[in-house]
Design an enzyme around this catalytic site. Structure first.
Site, PDB file in Angstrom:
ATOM      1  N   TYR A 152       0.787  -1.225   0.000  1.00 48.17           N
ATOM      2  CA  TYR A 152       0.000   0.000   0.000  1.00 48.17           C
ATOM      3  C   TYR A 152       0.826   1.287   0.000  1.00 48.17           C
ATOM      4  CZ  TYR A 152      -3.858  -3.147   0.983  1.00 48.17           C
ATOM      5  OH  TYR A 152      -4.772  -4.158   0.893  1.00 48.17           O
ATOM      6  N   SER A 158     -10.612 -12.363  -4.726  1.00 47.33           N
ATOM      7  CA  SER A 158     -10.858 -12.435  -3.290  1.00 47.33           C
ATOM      8  C   SER A 158     -12.269 -12.940  -3.042  1.00 47.33           C
ATOM      9  CB  SER A 158     -10.699 -11.052  -2.655  1.00 47.33           C
ATOM     10  OG  SER A 158     -10.797 -11.131  -1.253  1.00 47.33           O
ATOM     11  N   PRO A 169     -11.382  -0.730  -2.034  1.00 46.42           N
ATOM     12  CA  PRO A 169     -12.591  -1.499  -2.358  1.00 46.42           C
ATOM     13  C   PRO A 169     -13.831  -0.812  -1.805  1.00 46.42           C
ATOM     14  CG  PRO A 169     -11.514  -2.463  -0.462  1.00 46.42           C
ATOM     15  CD  PRO A 169     -10.665  -1.285  -0.881  1.00 46.42           C
ATOM     16  N   HIS A 189      -7.679   0.877   2.172  1.00 44.86           N
ATOM     17  CA  HIS A 189      -7.398  -0.516   2.522  1.00 44.86           C
ATOM     18  C   HIS A 189      -6.197  -0.705   3.452  1.00 44.86           C
ATOM     19  CE1 HIS A 189      -8.194  -4.645   2.095  1.00 44.86           C
ATOM     20  NE2 HIS A 189      -8.328  -4.735   0.792  1.00 44.86           N
TER      21      HIS A 189
END
Length: 694
Positions: A90, A545, A103, A329
């Site tokens: 990240y 996922s 997301p 995230h």
């Protein structure tokens, strides 16, 4: 070559009852790396990689040196890979957060008949947030326990405590995850409300008293009126946060020159969360449209400026009934987002109140509009950010598809893991679209360990390739029984690798640790990490996922590479929701074609299972009839996910559907088997009118 058995070492706990993340043996990881990559490379590439890996792992070589340093690091730290992983995944990533990183969870479509209805929904939602935060502040959230594979293990809860107390601060080369600690500074007592691209401070604790739902509604009504005042309109500063991270860091530095801007930034960075009161996104309210609305706001002319992407939790309440949450995230994984949002929706249906009216006269202080001093340079930066965001909005190719022919119950009857089965369906879809296998990422939770986040399940196994080739290439003339054998072998390989990943014995985090240790020691980058195979291994063209939910909603995100797909799936008893994304600008990808191949593949896999089961079990039909009789009452009560058009109900109301919560076989990153005991509830469709008890 059989999948390697890798036993995690038994280890003492770290003071919170959880063991430290294990460090796999160097040889095991290198052997597994070669096995994972061989079928993804040409013969020439693989021979070169094999030589490079052998050289790296030689006795007394650079690999053993780096491994010994990781052993030392593991002794000193709670989690030896956490910082390396966080930066790599990240904070060092320079791409813009919307679509590329953040997301979204999309709630059931609401039907607001009047503007006050959406504000009522928002007030009820924020009331739930404050209730949940009270649990967090008291550290009273029940501990999650693993279910499915290796059930009963307690899971690390630290990610939950970053939901409302953290912030991603942009940096020129690397961002910083800022976590507010109550011992250092007071807990945040305000939220930021975004309305018509304007930002307002809403204090949720006044004179040591938490605002109730009526007070929250009163304040939201005031904010909506303030946002309508055109004379007070300020530029949509939130657009700057949608830019690349280096560009946003520079824009923030420019903003910080003015004291007014510094004060406004401080209020945003210290807030609990954002509430985004969106205007209507347009006439079409399909699941796909709503997903895109959550991910990027629909464009500058719609709601894209009504965001602040650095904040972990942005609750979106649209006037058109499109509601959900966008998540930054870096502080936490999807399971934490799911658990929090399920709690909030269950809170809203479990605490129906009388019709809440805004008070006509209130002693509450008016919410404050955040002010900005915008120089010509800031306006130029805003124009640049808006242009890039528009390109991103046009580029996203999203398709939310509900596969209705069967769900996880059918898969379980085949004695297969639903997650492994769906992963194979994704491999089959990609192969049929592109005629080749690619590096695939499936997140797997490592929360069994202290400060655990995720590792990667490498789903593109040699066994998966053998199966998808047999299902796709007619020239092999593979019989159905041979295909079934290949399917079961691929399921077994996928399940075995899943266990490795959730027990800290997969390869991706270990390889990352070795690479970062070399950098930390200021060594020349080992040749293995410059090799083409390593670059291929980290180009996750298929990023996947599993995000199962107990409340009806779904998760979506974008691809992680320009020529890739994002594929999120939510398996329920008799259907599966897929959120598939790619980029229009890539000539190699097409979301609609991928979804078509995915649906056809799932149907072909079912036909294969049914055919082989009929052959292997002569009394199959009789047994199936008996089973259907036994489960008839149960299957009839299972609710199908309504289409958007079916959500039209008498309102104001909150719509939440509660599918049954079946045990999920594999512990992937956002698996519902991690569900907190406090969040469990029975199966039924809840439609709770907010007017109840009037």
């Amino acid at each position: 070559m059989p999948v390697l058995d890798r036993e995690p070492p038994k280890d003492v706990d770290c003071g919170d009852g959880l063991p430290k993340l294990p460090l796999p043996a160097l040889k095991d990881t290198l052997d597994m790396y070669l096995r994972c990559m061989k079928h993804l490379l040409t013969e020439e590439q693989f021979l070169k990689t094999q030589h490079t890996v052998k050289q790296f792992g030689e006795p007394g070589g650079v690999g053993e040196l780096l491994q010994s340093k990781l052993v030392e690091r593991r002794e000193k730290m709670a989690n030896w890979v956490y910082d390396y992983w966080l930066n790599d995944m990240y904070l060092s990533n320079r791409l813009a957060l919307p679509v590329n990183s953040s997301p979204a969870m999309v709630f059931p479509q609401q039907n607001f008949k009047a503007p006050i209805d959406s504000l009522r929904f928002a007030a009820h939602l924020i009331s739930g947030v404050l209730e949940y935060k009270t649990l967090l502040d008291a550290r009273a959230l029940p501990v999650d326990y693993a279910r499915g594979q290796l059930a009963g293990t307690p899971l690390c809860m630290e990610q939950y405590y970053r939901l409302f107390t953290s912030y991603r601060l942009p940096g020129p080369e690397r961002d910083t995850l800022v976590a507010q600690e109550s011992s250092v500074m007071p807990e945040p007592e305000h939220i930021i409300v975004a309305c018509k691209n304007q930002l307002f401070v809403l204090d949720v604790v006044i004179n040591f008293r938490r605002l109730n739902e009526r007070d929250l509604l009163t304040q939201l009504v005031k904010i909506a009126k303030m946002a309508d005042n055109e004379e007070e309109q300020l530029p949509p500063i939130g657009l700057l946060t949608s830019d690349g991270r280096t560009e946003w860091a520079e824009a923030r530095r420019v903003l910080m020159r003015e004291s007014t801007n510094r004060d406004s930034l401080d209020m945003i960075e210290r807030c609990m969360c954002l509430l985004c009161l969106d205007g209507g996104g347009g006439p079409e309210l399909s699941d796909t449209t709503r997903a895109m609305c959550m991910l990027h706001g629909g464009g500058v002319a719609k709601n894209s400026g009504n965001r602040w992407y650095d904040k972990p939790m942005q609750f979106v309440v649209g006037a058109d009934g499109s509601c959900g949450v966008v998540c930054e995230h870096s502080p936490f994984e999807g399971i934490v987002l799911v658990q929090c949002t399920e709690y909030l929706l269950k809170y809203m249906i479990g605490s129906p109140t009388k019709l809440v009216r805004a008070a006509s006269v209130s002693e509450l202080p008016a919410p404050r509009r955040l002010r900005w001093k915008c120089t010509p340079e800031v306006h130029r930066l805003l124009a640049s950010s808006a242009d890039k965001l528009q390109r991103l909005v046009r580029n996203l190719d999203m398709n939310v598809h509900k596969f209705c022919d069967y769900g996880k119950e059918f898969i379980k009857k085949q004695k297969m893991s639903p997650d492994a089965y769906i992963q194979l369906a994704l491999q089959l879809a990609y192969y049929r679209c592109h005629r080749r296998p690619v590096s695939t990422y499936e997140s797997a939770s490592t929360r069994r360990f202290r400060e655990g986040r995720v590792d990667n399940i490498r789903s593109a196994t040699p066994e998966a390739l053998a199966f998808v080739r047999a299902m796709s290439d007619g020239r092999f003339n593979t019989s159905d029984s041979e295909k079934m054998e290949l399917l079961r072998g691929a399921i077994a390989a996928q399940t075995k690798y899943t266990v490795l990943a959730i027990t800290g014995m997969a390869i991706d985090n270990h390889l990352l640790g070795l690479r970062e240790m070399a950098r930390e020691l200021k060594m020349e980058t080992p040749e293995m990490f410059e090799d083409e195979a390593y670059l291929v291994s980290n180009q996750f063209i298929l990023s996947t996922s599993q995000v199962p939910t107990a409340v009806e909603m779904f998760c979506c995100y974008g691809p992680v590479v320009p020529n890739g797909y994002g594929a999120c799936y939510n398996p329920q008893s008799d259907y599966i929701i897929f959120s598939v994304s790619s980029f229009h600008e890539s000539p190699q990808t097409c979301t609609a074609e991928f979804v078509k191949c995915l649906e056809r593949g799932l149907l072909d896999m079912r036909a294969l299972c049914n055919k082989c089961n009929c052959v292997s079990t002569p009394t199959k039909q009789r047994l199936e009839k008996h089973t259907q009789t036994e489960t008839k009452g149960q299957t009839r009560t299972q609710q199908r996910l309504p289409e958007s058009s079916k959500y039209q109900q008498t309102l104001p109301q909150i719509l939440v559907q509660m599918p049954d919560q079946n045990k999920v076989e594999t512990q992937t990153q956002t698996s519902s088997q991690e569900e907190s005991p406090a969040l469990k509830k029975g199966s039924q469709l809840y439609k709770v009118s907010q007017c109840q008890g009037k």
